[in-house]
Write a protein that holds these residues in place. Structure first.
Motif: not given
Length: 165
Positions: A94-101
């Motif tokens: 969730v953290v990685v996807v949040g940073a990418m988005v």
């Protein structure tokens, strides 16, 4: 580290003289760029000299940070709610996807925003002046400033570390 200096030239001839003076004072040719009104850029300035940078990279970095922070917040909420049944790996995702988005969306917005030099000296550009931007090493700073000033360009109140290190 490189430092950015900005000079104002009233016309293209003065801008050319300022570029030659900066090169003679030790600035590398690829570290000198020009910013002008759109009609002047299209009509007079060579394409390889135009500074067409935007705030895309700084915006992407800010977006990645904000997206990761929101991802951490969301992951912590999900970890605290037993009905969601999220494990540590899911929270990291969730953290990685949040940073990418966050980085992607902020970069899209930042690609439409002119760079900070163009924004700061918008009035000079609108008046038809040409900005000569020099990104160079600290040891050439005084020589470049003095040489460009003698060539007829006016130093503007902008002295900043360059993102082009």
């Amino acid at each position: 580290m490189r430092f950015r200096q900005v000079f104002c030239a009233p016309d293209y001839a003065t801008a050319q003289a300022a570029m030659l003076a900066a090169r003679a004072a030790g600035a590398d040719d690829e570290d000198i760029s020009l910013i002008a009104r759109a009609d002047i850029e299209m009509e007079r300035l060579p394409n390889e000299r135009l500074d067409t940078s935007t705030d895309m990279l700084p915006s992407a970095l800010r977006g990645a940070g904000l997206g990761a922070a929101l991802g951490i917040f969301g992951a912590l909420i999900a970890l605290l709610i037993p009905a969601v049944d999220m494990n540590f790996a899911g929270a990291c995702l969730v953290v990685v996807v949040g940073a990418m988005v966050g980085a992607w969306s902020a970069a899209l917005v930042g690609s439409t925003v002119p760079n900070h030099v163009r924004r700061k000296f918008e009035r000079e550009i609108d008046e038809g002046n040409i900005l000569v931007v020099v990104d160079d090493q600290r040891e050439h700073e005084a020589q470049v400033r003095e040489a460009v000033r003698h060539a007829g360009a006016t130093p503007l109140p902008f002295h900043d570390a360059s993102v082009l290190s």
